[in-house]
Design an enzyme around this catalytic site. Structure first.
Site, PDB file in Angstrom:
ATOM      1  N   SER A 106       0.975  -1.263  -0.299  1.00 55.65           N
ATOM      2  CA  SER A 106      -0.170  -0.066  -0.064  1.00 55.65           C
ATOM      3  C   SER A 106       0.921   1.170   0.013  1.00 55.65           C
ATOM      4  O   SER A 106       2.058   1.269   0.542  1.00 55.65           O
ATOM      5  CB  SER A 106      -0.902   0.183   1.305  1.00 55.65           C
ATOM      6  OG  SER A 106      -1.499   1.244   1.312  1.00 55.65           O
ATOM      7  N   TYR A 112      -2.302  -0.686  10.448  1.00 57.56           N
ATOM      8  CA  TYR A 112      -2.218  -1.236   9.219  1.00 57.56           C
ATOM      9  C   TYR A 112      -0.887  -1.031   8.395  1.00 57.56           C
ATOM     10  O   TYR A 112      -0.358  -1.775   7.489  1.00 57.56           O
ATOM     11  CB  TYR A 112      -3.554  -0.784   8.534  1.00 57.56           C
ATOM     12  CG  TYR A 112      -3.835  -0.828   7.045  1.00 57.56           C
ATOM     13  CD1 TYR A 112      -4.157  -1.961   6.459  1.00 57.56           C
ATOM     14  CD2 TYR A 112      -3.420   0.278   6.163  1.00 57.56           C
ATOM     15  CE1 TYR A 112      -4.518  -2.078   5.105  1.00 57.56           C
ATOM     16  CE2 TYR A 112      -3.559   0.084   4.692  1.00 57.56           C
ATOM     17  CZ  TYR A 112      -3.822  -1.060   4.155  1.00 57.56           C
ATOM     18  OH  TYR A 112      -4.175  -1.386   3.043  1.00 57.56           O
TER      19      TYR A 112
HETATM   20  P1  NAD Z   1     -12.060  -5.229  -0.405  1.00 58.38           P
HETATM   21  O1  NAD Z   1     -12.744  -5.000   0.953  1.00 58.38           O
HETATM   22  O2  NAD Z   1     -12.916  -5.295  -1.522  1.00 58.38           O
HETATM   23  O3  NAD Z   1     -11.007  -6.391  -0.369  1.00 58.38           O
HETATM   24  C1  NAD Z   1     -10.502  -7.068   1.018  1.00 58.38           C
HETATM   25  C2  NAD Z   1     -10.786  -8.561   0.958  1.00 58.38           C
HETATM   26  O4  NAD Z   1     -10.248  -9.124   1.950  1.00 58.38           O
HETATM   27  C3  NAD Z   1     -12.306  -8.648   1.499  1.00 58.38           C
HETATM   28  O5  NAD Z   1     -13.131  -8.646   0.447  1.00 58.38           O
HETATM   29  C4  NAD Z   1     -12.116 -10.007   2.093  1.00 58.38           C
HETATM   30  O6  NAD Z   1     -12.698 -11.047   1.695  1.00 58.38           O
HETATM   31  C5  NAD Z   1     -10.782 -10.208   2.491  1.00 58.38           C
HETATM   32  N1  NAD Z   1     -10.721 -10.253   3.947  1.00 58.38           N
HETATM   33  C6  NAD Z   1     -10.493  -9.195   4.897  1.00 58.38           C
HETATM   34  N2  NAD Z   1     -10.321 -10.040   6.112  1.00 58.38           N
HETATM   35  C7  NAD Z   1     -10.323 -11.275   5.732  1.00 58.38           C
HETATM   36  C8  NAD Z   1     -10.396 -12.652   6.496  1.00 58.38           C
HETATM   37  N3  NAD Z   1     -10.228 -12.518   8.189  1.00 58.38           N
HETATM   38  N4  NAD Z   1     -10.470 -13.756   6.074  1.00 58.38           N
HETATM   39  C9  NAD Z   1     -10.694 -13.893   4.801  1.00 58.38           C
HETATM   40  N5  NAD Z   1     -10.702 -12.754   3.899  1.00 58.38           N
HETATM   41  C10 NAD Z   1     -10.680 -11.676   4.319  1.00 58.38           C
HETATM   42  O7  NAD Z   1     -11.005  -3.888  -0.469  1.00 58.38           O
HETATM   43  P2  NAD Z   1      -9.744  -3.802  -1.269  1.00 58.38           P
HETATM   44  O8  NAD Z   1      -9.238  -2.466  -1.180  1.00 58.38           O
HETATM   45  O9  NAD Z   1      -9.892  -4.415  -2.779  1.00 58.38           O
HETATM   46  O10 NAD Z   1      -8.482  -4.640  -0.480  1.00 58.38           O
HETATM   47  C11 NAD Z   1      -7.700  -5.482  -1.137  1.00 58.38           C
HETATM   48  C12 NAD Z   1      -6.308  -5.343  -0.583  1.00 58.38           C
HETATM   49  O11 NAD Z   1      -5.877  -4.011  -1.214  1.00 58.38           O
HETATM   50  C13 NAD Z   1      -5.940  -5.099   0.829  1.00 58.38           C
HETATM   51  O12 NAD Z   1      -4.758  -5.913   1.033  1.00 58.38           O
HETATM   52  C14 NAD Z   1      -5.824  -3.734   1.138  1.00 58.38           C
HETATM   53  O13 NAD Z   1      -5.025  -3.563   2.158  1.00 58.38           O
HETATM   54  C15 NAD Z   1      -5.098  -3.588  -0.226  1.00 58.38           C
HETATM   55  N6  NAD Z   1      -5.150  -1.843  -0.448  1.00 58.38           N
HETATM   56  C16 NAD Z   1      -6.251  -1.422  -0.571  1.00 58.38           C
HETATM   57  C17 NAD Z   1      -6.295   0.079  -1.060  1.00 58.38           C
HETATM   58  C18 NAD Z   1      -7.600   0.896  -1.108  1.00 58.38           C
HETATM   59  O14 NAD Z   1      -7.478   1.836  -1.252  1.00 58.38           O
HETATM   60  N7  NAD Z   1      -8.395   0.334  -1.605  1.00 58.38           N
HETATM   61  C19 NAD Z   1      -5.240   0.802  -1.005  1.00 58.38           C
HETATM   62  C20 NAD Z   1      -3.881   0.094  -0.595  1.00 58.38           C
HETATM   63  C21 NAD Z   1      -3.766  -1.226  -0.563  1.00 58.38           C
END
Ligand code: NAD
Ligand code: MG
Length: 287
Positions: free
Chosen positions: A179, A192
């Site tokens: 991230s 985080y």
């Molecule tokens: P999202 O909520 O769509 O996806 C995250 C997923 O993590 C969830 O759908 C869920 O299925 C899974 N998850 C969380 N806790 C869990 C658990 N205990 N057991 C099983 N599955 C679990 O959101 P996203 O933004 O697409 O996130 C995906 C990745 O991207 C994450 O690692 C997040 O940290 C990273 N990220 C997101 C952003 C952003 O701005 N959206 C920025 C930087 C990094």
């Protein structure tokens, strides 16, 4: 706040969050991603593949010719089924593996069920992640939050890699999700952010260990991306401003992250790329 300088309308959900209530709906590449056979015949496990970035990766991988398994929390079944519909629409397999990855045995079973359903494994995308940002200070961090953040983002990653290793052959790869928070940490996200810095460190370490086996290990570092994680964990003030502080002046869509994951998974295109972090940040620095 006037509508002109508002990134997204105020909206709140409880974690883990779902896609249907989001306004506007995110773009996962449903109508835009065109595959070119870059991952023909490959098999990928994408954790958190039900929604957001993981769904966009699943759609792109399927259109590039890969079968996928997606893991997710049981309460996200409707999102997982929607991802599966898009994958199956291009005649690729989508193995659904619900389960809570904060539990070691669930991580190990998740890999086994993916391997069984796909007949093997070539790509592990450690995309599942958790954050909580409805707070201002280290003083507000609860032990429950700490546990959930560390177990989801770090413990699960190590357990999943351990379980996947016996199945990964030369030419396969692991892609972790870092991230912008690894480089520019926000106060409200200190736990985080620290896991994302650790994921960068794990990525270079694993690349060094697994390189001699022909297994590449990389990470993608997204900036602000419009996914269910945001309304589920950020306060409304942050939602309304989300992404406006990037050089490109807006949040990104999950679809805009997927090509980075396709590139890193491709044994042809990324044959000499390992131990690196690819930023998809709208211009924020990843160094
Ligand atoms: P999202 O909520 O769509 O996806 C995250 C997923 O993590 C969830 O759908 C869920 O299925 C899974 N998850 C969380 N806790 C869990 C658990 N205990 N057991 C099983 N599955 C679990 O959101 P996203 O933004 O697409 O996130 C995906 C990745 O991207 C994450 O690692 C997040 O940290 C990273 N990220 C997101 C952003 C952003 O701005 N959206 C920025 C930087 C990094
Ligand atoms: Mg989800």
């Amino acid at each position: 706040m006037t509508e002109e300088n508002q990134a997204f309308p105020a909206q709140q959900q409880e974690p883990p969050g779902l896609t249907a209530p989001m306004e506007p709906q995110p773009d996962h590449g449903e109508t835009s991603y065109t595959g070119h056979g870059r991952l023909d015949g490959m098999r990928a496990l994408i954790t958190g593949g039900d929604s957001g970035i993981g769904r966009a990766v699943a759609i792109a991988y399927a259109r590039e010719g890969a079968d996928v398994a997606i893991s997710y929390l049981p309460e996200e079944q409707e999102d997982a089924e929607e991802t599966a519909r898009w994958v199956e629409r291009v005649q690729r397999r989508c193995v659904l593996v619900p389960g809570d990855l904060t539990q070691e045995d669930v991580c190990r079973q998740t890999v086994e069920r993916a391997v069984e359903g796909l007949g093997g494994l070539d790509v592990l995308v450690n995309n599942a992640g958790y954050q909580m940002a409805r707070r201002d200070s280290v003083a507000d961090v609860t032990t429950d939050d700490l546990d959930r953040v560390m177990r989801t983002n770090l413990y699960a990653l190590v357990w999943l890699v351990q379980a996947a290793l016996p199945h990964l052959e030369s030419g396969s790869s692991i892609i972790n999700v870092s991230s912008i928070q690894a480089y520019q940490p926000s106060n409200a996200l200190l736990d985080y952010a620290s896991t994302k810095a650790a994921i960068n460190n794990l990525t270079v370490n694993l690349a060094a260990e697994l390189g001699p086996k022909g297994i590449r290990v990389n990470a993608v570092a997204p900036g602000p991306i419009w996914t269910p994680l945001q309304p589920a964990t950020q306060p409304n003030e942050k939602i309304e401003q989300f992404g406006l502080d990037t050089p490109l002046g807006r949040a990104g869509q999950p679809a805009e992250c997927a090509p980075a994951f396709v590139f890193l998974a491709s044994p042809r295109d990324a044959s000499y790329v390992s131990g690196t972090v690819l930023g998809v940040t709208g211009g924020k620095p990843v160094f």
